[in-house]
Structure formats: structure tokens, C-alpha cells
Design a protein around this motif. Sequence first.
Motif, mmCIF file in Angstrom:
data_model
loop_
_atom_site.group_PDB
_atom_site.id
_atom_site.type_symbol
_atom_site.label_atom_id
_atom_site.label_comp_id
_atom_site.label_asym_id
_atom_site.label_seq_id
_atom_site.Cartn_x
_atom_site.Cartn_y
_atom_site.Cartn_z
ATOM 1 N N MET A 60 0.824 -1.193 0.000
ATOM 2 C CA MET A 60 0.000 0.000 0.000
ATOM 3 C C MET A 60 0.872 1.262 0.000
ATOM 4 S SD MET A 60 -2.723 1.210 2.873
ATOM 5 C CE MET A 60 -4.031 2.267 2.388
ATOM 6 N N ALA A 61 1.908 1.283 0.823
ATOM 7 C CA ALA A 61 2.795 2.448 0.903
ATOM 8 C C ALA A 61 3.486 2.702 -0.434
ATOM 9 C CB ALA A 61 3.819 2.256 2.009
ATOM 10 N N VAL A 62 3.901 1.649 -1.108
ATOM 11 C CA VAL A 62 4.551 1.785 -2.414
ATOM 12 C C VAL A 62 3.568 2.388 -3.418
ATOM 13 C CG1 VAL A 62 5.559 0.493 -4.342
ATOM 14 C CG2 VAL A 62 6.223 -0.059 -1.996
ATOM 15 N N GLU A 63 2.335 1.940 -3.405
ATOM 16 C CA GLU A 63 1.325 2.486 -4.323
ATOM 17 C C GLU A 63 1.055 3.963 -4.036
ATOM 18 O OE1 GLU A 63 -2.270 0.157 -4.237
ATOM 19 O OE2 GLU A 63 -1.162 -1.702 -4.592
ATOM 20 N N THR B 169 2.995 6.178 -2.825
ATOM 21 C CA THR B 169 4.135 7.054 -3.102
ATOM 22 C C THR B 169 4.688 6.901 -4.515
ATOM 23 O OG1 THR B 169 5.660 5.415 -2.179
ATOM 24 C CG2 THR B 169 4.799 7.106 -0.671
ATOM 25 N N GLU B 170 3.958 6.189 -5.354
ATOM 26 C CA GLU B 170 4.410 6.002 -6.740
ATOM 27 C C GLU B 170 4.619 7.367 -7.389
ATOM 28 O OE1 GLU B 170 3.086 3.587 -10.745
ATOM 29 O OE2 GLU B 170 1.784 3.583 -9.003
ATOM 30 N N GLY B 171 5.779 7.550 -7.977
ATOM 31 C CA GLY B 171 6.106 8.816 -8.633
ATOM 32 C C GLY B 171 6.808 9.812 -7.720
ATOM 33 N N ALA B 172 6.774 9.598 -6.427
ATOM 34 C CA ALA B 172 7.472 10.493 -5.496
ATOM 35 C C ALA B 172 8.957 10.137 -5.519
ATOM 36 C CB ALA B 172 6.914 10.345 -4.085
ATOM 37 N N THR B 173 9.805 11.135 -5.736
ATOM 38 C CA THR B 173 11.224 10.864 -5.933
ATOM 39 C C THR B 173 12.105 11.181 -4.734
ATOM 40 O OG1 THR B 173 11.545 13.055 -6.901
ATOM 41 C CG2 THR B 173 11.033 11.218 -8.422
ATOM 42 N N ASN B 174 11.525 11.730 -3.676
ATOM 43 C CA ASN B 174 12.334 12.024 -2.496
ATOM 44 C C ASN B 174 11.512 11.766 -1.228
ATOM 45 O OD1 ASN B 174 10.928 14.548 -1.665
ATOM 46 N ND2 ASN B 174 11.752 15.321 -3.594
ATOM 47 N N ARG B 175 12.201 11.765 -0.120
ATOM 48 C CA ARG B 175 11.583 11.435 1.174
ATOM 49 C C ARG B 175 10.427 12.375 1.507
ATOM 50 N NH1 ARG B 175 15.588 10.364 6.094
ATOM 51 N NH2 ARG B 175 16.092 8.722 4.638
ATOM 52 N N LEU C 2 3.248 3.029 7.598
ATOM 53 C CA LEU C 2 3.405 3.115 6.147
ATOM 54 C C LEU C 2 4.776 3.684 5.764
ATOM 55 C CD1 LEU C 2 -0.178 4.349 5.190
ATOM 56 C CD2 LEU C 2 0.824 2.108 4.669
ATOM 57 N N LEU C 3 5.209 4.734 6.454
ATOM 58 C CA LEU C 3 6.518 5.328 6.148
ATOM 59 C C LEU C 3 7.661 4.363 6.452
ATOM 60 C CD1 LEU C 3 5.978 8.954 7.469
ATOM 61 C CD2 LEU C 3 6.054 8.203 5.078
ATOM 62 N N ARG C 4 7.561 3.680 7.569
ATOM 63 C CA ARG C 4 8.633 2.753 7.941
ATOM 64 C C ARG C 4 8.729 1.577 6.975
ATOM 65 N NH1 ARG C 4 8.444 2.578 14.573
ATOM 66 N NH2 ARG C 4 9.209 4.710 14.890
ATOM 67 N N THR C 5 7.625 1.192 6.340
ATOM 68 C CA THR C 5 7.707 0.120 5.340
ATOM 69 C C THR C 5 8.501 0.573 4.121
ATOM 70 O OG1 THR C 5 5.633 0.678 4.221
ATOM 71 C CG2 THR C 5 5.504 -0.909 6.051
ATOM 72 N N LEU C 6 8.642 1.898 3.963
ATOM 73 C CA LEU C 6 9.441 2.473 2.878
ATOM 74 C C LEU C 6 10.860 2.810 3.342
ATOM 75 C CD1 LEU C 6 6.709 4.942 1.560
ATOM 76 C CD2 LEU C 6 7.406 2.779 0.487
ATOM 77 N N ASP C 7 11.221 2.376 4.550
ATOM 78 C CA ASP C 7 12.521 2.683 5.160
ATOM 79 C C ASP C 7 12.719 4.170 5.394
ATOM 80 O OD1 ASP C 7 13.331 -0.005 5.359
ATOM 81 O OD2 ASP C 7 14.075 0.010 3.299
#
Length: 177
Positions: free
Chosen positions: A1-4, A6-12, A67-72
Motif C-alpha cells: 500500500m505504501a509503495v502504491e 508514493t508512486e512517482g514520489a522521488t524524495n523522502r 506506512l513510512l517505515r515500510t518504505l525505510d
Amino acid sequence: MAVELTEGATNRYDQAKAVERYFGQGDFIYETQDVPVPAEGQDYVDQFLFETQRGYCDNFSTSMIVLLRTLDIPARWAKGFTQGEMIETLDETRDIYEITNGNAHSWVEVYFPEVGWVPFEPTRGFDANIDFIEPEVEGEEANTEEDLEEESSEPEVEDVFAELQGDDEQLHLVPDK
């Protein structure tokens, strides 16, 4: 879900904003009474994100952090109070505010190398009063996870608002409209 999300987001920063915005869309409802409680063995965040979408600041902020932590993305949970209600003006520069338990609130803070912890507000119906523009670092490599672990293990964490207000060359704050 987190990946979906933030799709297209290029920075933190853009990734964190995408997750934050998600909670302002759809069927999420802010409420403080009769908030659903997970059944025994049921995950608190899963229940909020995928079933009830009803809750208060703790539900919204905890879910954003997961959600953020799943994106490291390093994220932490903060709890404090909103500004309260102004009840009296003493003079041109001083007011008296009443702060009660009803002003208790939790939010998310995300770590940005070279800047520190920056607040985000996922709770529907609440509004963060700053925008953060991540500075470009010329000639330096971004901090590694190892550097980040060293920095986060320091015993004292500076007040994020003092840090944000005092560094105009690296950080541009823009009030929300």
C-alpha cells in the motif's frame, strides 16, 4: 500500500506528503467517541486502514508511521497539545491560552538528514502550519543508514520547531493557505 501511495514520489519529503495526503481523501473519518477497538489478535493499523477508517489522532499518526517505515523512512510518533483557546489578551505581544485534555494530540515526525525531525499531520480535520522544502546538498553524499543510526542514538533531540525556525538558509517555511 505504501509503495502504491508514493508512486512517482522521488524524495523522502514527497513520499511523506503523499502518505499524509492519503488520510485526507476517501472515507477516513475523525472521531473520538465509540472508536472501534481491534479484536484480540487483530492488528491496530490493519484494522484502521483496511476496515474501519474511523478514529482519532493516534489511529491516523500510528498508521502513517507504519506506512513510512515500510518504505525505510525514519518516522516517529509525537504526542503533545494543540495551541488551545485564547481566553485573554494581555498586550500587543502576549495572550493567555487555556489548554485542556481536549487539546491532547499526536502527530508524525520524519527525519531528514542535515535538517532533523520535521512534523507531519495526517489526522483528518487537523492542519499542519508549515511546509518543508528539502534543501539540495551540493558535493555531499546523502547520509547512509549507518550515519542515520549514529545520529538517532544521540541522547538529546533538539526541539524541531526551534531548529526549523532558525535555519532560513537551508530551510524555507511557507504557511499553509
